[in-house]
Write an enzyme that holds these catalytic residues in place. Structure first.
Site, short mmCIF file in Angstrom:
data_model
loop_
_atom_site.label_atom_id
_atom_site.label_comp_id
_atom_site.label_asym_id
_atom_site.label_seq_id
_atom_site.Cartn_x
_atom_site.Cartn_y
_atom_site.Cartn_z
N SER A 1 -49.27 -8.26 2.08
CA SER A 1 -50.47 -8.96 2.09
C SER A 1 -50.51 -9.73 0.91
O SER A 1 -51.34 -11.02 0.97
CB SER A 1 -51.62 -7.98 1.98
OG SER A 1 -51.57 -6.66 0.88
N ASN B 1 -40.43 -7.95 2.32
CA ASN B 1 -40.32 -6.70 1.72
C ASN B 1 -38.88 -6.43 1.64
O ASN B 1 -38.25 -5.91 0.52
CB ASN B 1 -41.14 -5.42 2.52
CG ASN B 1 -42.46 -5.89 2.42
OD1 ASN B 1 -43.08 -6.78 1.79
ND2 ASN B 1 -43.26 -5.06 3.16
N LYS C 1 -50.13 5.47 -2.52
CA LYS C 1 -49.98 4.11 -1.88
C LYS C 1 -50.01 3.05 -2.91
O LYS C 1 -49.48 1.92 -2.90
CB LYS C 1 -51.28 4.02 -0.85
CG LYS C 1 -51.12 2.82 -0.25
CD LYS C 1 -52.27 2.69 0.95
CE LYS C 1 -52.08 1.38 1.62
NZ LYS C 1 -53.23 1.18 2.88
N ASN D 1 -45.85 -5.49 -3.59
CA ASN D 1 -46.55 -6.49 -3.62
C ASN D 1 -46.43 -7.88 -4.48
O ASN D 1 -46.05 -8.87 -4.02
CB ASN D 1 -48.07 -6.20 -3.32
CG ASN D 1 -48.28 -5.62 -2.21
OD1 ASN D 1 -47.51 -4.79 -1.47
ND2 ASN D 1 -49.67 -5.37 -1.73
#
Length: 293
Positions: free
Chosen positions: A245, A193, A175, A183
């Protein structure tokens, strides 16, 4: 069970709602000074949860920590005296690097790490939207954490699917690699994205992935370069309309998790004497933006 959720943001509120619905006694710990917090998940009836209640923290069977990585150690350090040594600690956040500090701070407690692909969005402080079904993995950090595999059944009953991972570091690194690729680039260029699939970002994206792959292999993580590239592009396509995020944090001038994502990789690379110029430049660029505030 008695469960305290520290950091009821999007993911924390999502789990608080589902765990309450499953019949557990759930309370939260937040920045709010209110004695109770109201959470409404999607179109379900709202629930009222006790907030910042010392007695319930003392009696917690499980503390689910869904704070952003930069705040985990800071917040837990203020609560140490109120956490029973038998309480299970479960860290669920983006990035890596907090577990060692938490273990040092609370050495007797069973410590677990978790990663989830469930999507959640909080349009207001009182509402959370479950925006995407996913999977959650738990794994142990210490020996006492190994005795807590039963927690998988508890959480799976509330929000499936939850599985136990015997090598949670592998799952977290996988991850982390995707977060490193997506990110900081989306934050730096202020793009969703999906734009990373465009040709102008290909060289930089490929370089970031190649460097992370080298570091993962040096760390003893099983990974194939081609498979890692494929995984990143799968996520880019699957979340093409989403903003990461970190992109949201930078856009709203909030502290990001760059130190626990790209910064973690850069630090590990230095330990192995691996040159990671693309990740280093991205790390410095995001830090410079944060420091400019």
């Amino acid at each position: 069970m008695n469960i305290t959720v520290i950091g009821p943001g999007a993911i924390g509120s999502l789990w608080a709602s589902y765990l309450t619905e499953a019949g557990h006694s759930v309370n939260v710990w937040s920045r709010s000074f209110d004695e109770q917090i109201r959470i409404q998940r999607d179109d379900h009836d709202a629930i009222e949860l006790a907030n910042n209640n010392i007695n319930q923290l003392n009696n917690a069977d499980v503390i689910l920590v869904t704070l952003k990585a930069p705040y985990v150690t800071q917040v837990l350090s203020t609560l140490v005296e109120h956490i029973n040594s038998d309480t299970i600690l479960l860290l669920m956040h983006n990035g890596m690097g907090t577990a060692s500090d938490v273990q040092q701070m609370l050495p007797a407690n069973p410590l677990l790490l978790a990663t989830t692909t469930h999507g959640a969005y909080r349009p207001s402080s009182k509402q959370v939207l479950h925006t995407g079904q996913g999977k959650t993995l738990f794994g142990a950090v210490n020996e006492s954490g190994q005795q807590c595999q039963f927690l998988v059944d508890v959480f799976n009953h509330a929000l499936p699917t939850v599985d136990w991972h015997s090598n949670i570091e592998q799952a977290l690194w996988n991850k982390l690699a995707i977060n490193c690729a997506i990110n900081p680039l989306t934050a730096l260029y202020a793009i969703p994205n999906g734009h990373l699939g465009q040709s102008q970002y290909r060289a930089q994206l490929d370089s970031v992935i190649d460097e992370v792959c080298q570091v993962m292999q040096a760390e003893g993580i099983e990974v194939e370069n081609s498979e890692l590239h494929a995984s990143v592009h799968d996520v880019i396509r699957a979340t093409s309309d989403n903003y990461s995020s970190m992109q949201q944090d930078i856009a709203h001038q909030r502290l990001s998790e760059i130190d626990f994502i790209t910064g973690y990789v850069v630090a590990k690379a230095a330990q192995h004497r691996i040159d990671v110029p693309s990740n280093t430049k991205l790390y410095q660029a995001i830090k410079q933006i944060e420091q400019s505030w």
